[in-house]
Design an enzyme around this catalytic site. Structure first.
Site, PDB file in Angstrom:
ATOM      1  N   HIS A  64     -19.198  -7.110 -14.032  1.00  7.17           N
ATOM      2  CA  HIS A  64     -19.757  -8.200 -14.846  1.00  7.17           C
ATOM      3  C   HIS A  64     -20.794  -9.009 -14.062  1.00  7.17           C
ATOM      4  CE1 HIS A  64     -16.462  -6.849 -17.344  1.00  7.17           C
ATOM      5  NE2 HIS A  64     -15.687  -6.979 -16.285  1.00  7.17           N
ATOM      6  N   GLU A 101     -13.666 -13.606 -14.034  1.00  6.65           N
ATOM      7  CA  GLU A 101     -13.596 -12.293 -13.394  1.00  6.65           C
ATOM      8  C   GLU A 101     -14.883 -12.028 -12.614  1.00  6.65           C
ATOM      9  OE1 GLU A 101     -13.221  -8.995 -16.095  1.00  6.65           O
ATOM     10  OE2 GLU A 101     -13.260  -7.519 -14.473  1.00  6.65           O
ATOM     11  N   HIS A 156     -12.926  -4.955 -10.380  1.00  4.74           N
ATOM     12  CA  HIS A 156     -12.606  -5.685 -11.608  1.00  4.74           C
ATOM     13  C   HIS A 156     -11.234  -6.339 -11.510  1.00  4.74           C
ATOM     14  CE1 HIS A 156     -15.774  -4.086 -14.408  1.00  4.74           C
ATOM     15  NE2 HIS A 156     -15.848  -3.203 -13.437  1.00  4.74           N
ATOM     16  N   GLU A 234      -8.798  -2.290 -10.794  1.00  2.00           N
ATOM     17  CA  GLU A 234      -8.412  -3.463 -11.578  1.00  2.00           C
ATOM     18  C   GLU A 234      -7.350  -4.156 -10.732  1.00  2.00           C
ATOM     19  OE1 GLU A 234      -9.609  -4.650 -14.387  1.00  2.00           O
ATOM     20  OE2 GLU A 234     -10.588  -2.969 -15.425  1.00  2.00           O
TER      21      GLU A 234
HETATM   22 ZN    ZN Z   1     -13.901  -6.101 -15.730  1.00  2.00          ZN
END
Ligand code: ZN
Length: 269
Positions: A64, A101, A156, A234
């Site tokens: 992002h 995030e 992430h 993640e």
């Molecule tokens: Zn993400």
């Protein structure tokens, strides 16, 4: 609760980082009259001189971007990820109290960059700040390909139901496309990253995705379009109170970066 000595040993074994300071007490028992001067400096010198990752190229993709939310038109543009059309990028998630995030992945990626460079690697990031937009997921993959990365990692954190927690690694599947040749190596990279991240951070395996924190997907542009070994990490669930509290702690983000660096280093040998 976490076995700190194991973590310390793991770090020492891999790159001698932090060995001087934390293991000093035990070492001095074997060195009768040693005043133990400047043990930290010695350990750092060992890391610099050994440069175990010299000649290796690592591409780090911080998920992002901080400017995405203000530019929906740019990030909602559809791009072809071979198995489907998807948005160029997304805003990502955040903790309940607003730690984004994008900020988390940027911080962890900066820490990871520093560690890998100290170990001799050439590091390429897919974005240069946390205030702008994108790049698109297709471009994030292209940056890794262009750099001919020996390994690439997309950082992430998830935004799942509040009861879900723990980390997982996402690896590519064969799609009759460009990623196919690097699917086996990406799996190897993923297992190494999983093992190191668990060892260094004490983070539990995901309670809600994958098998022993390993998941395989064919819908992610960042993986489908990669021609170099690549995984997504993640790091946990930003909507889980425990995971969120850890993510908001700089010292814990440093541990995550160390765990990722060690995993990459084991894969790159
Ligand atoms: Zn993400």
């Amino acid at each position: 609760m976490r076995a700190l000595p194991v973590t310390v040993l793991a770090l020492c074994g891999l790159a001698a980082t932090a060995c001087g300071g934390t293991a000093g007490g035990q070492a001095s028992a074997n060195r009768p009259a040693a005043p133990a001067p400047a043990p930290v400096a010695g350990a750092q010198a060992a890391v610099v001189s050994s440069q175990p990752l010299k000649g290796k190229v690592v591409v780090i993709d911080p998920g992002h971007n901080g400017g995405n939310a203000k530019n929906p038109k740019a990030i909602n543009r559809k791009v072809n990820v071979l198995t489907q059309w998807k948005a160029c990028d997304t805003t990502g998630t955040s903790t309940n109290d607003g730690y984004s995030e994008a900020a988390f992945t940027w911080d962890v990626s900066q820490r990871l960059t520093k560690i890998l460079k100290q170990r001799g690697a050439t590091v390429v990031l897919t974005r240069s700040d946390n205030n702008s937009v994108g790049p698109c997921i297709t471009e994030r993959a292209a940056i890794g390909n262009k750099a001919k990365a020996d390994a690439a990692i997309s950082v992430h954190a998830d935004g799942s139901a509040p009861a879900n927690h723990g980390f997982h690694v996402i690896m590519p599947k064969k799609i009759n496309g460009p990623v196919d040749p690097v699917v086996p190596e990406s799996r190897e990279l993923g297992v190494d990253v999983r093992d190191s991240l668990a060892k260094v951070t004490g983070l539990p395996y995901s309670t809600y995705i994958g098998v022993k924190a390993l998941d395989f997907r064919n819908d992610l542009g960042g993986l489908n379009l990669s021609t170099v070994p690549k995984v997504f990490i993640e790091c946990g669930n930003m909507r889980h109170a425990g995971d969120a509290a850890r993510f908001k702690t700089p010292a814990f983000r440093q541990k995550i970066a160390l765990g990722l660096a060690d995993g990459l280093q084991i894969y790159l040998k």
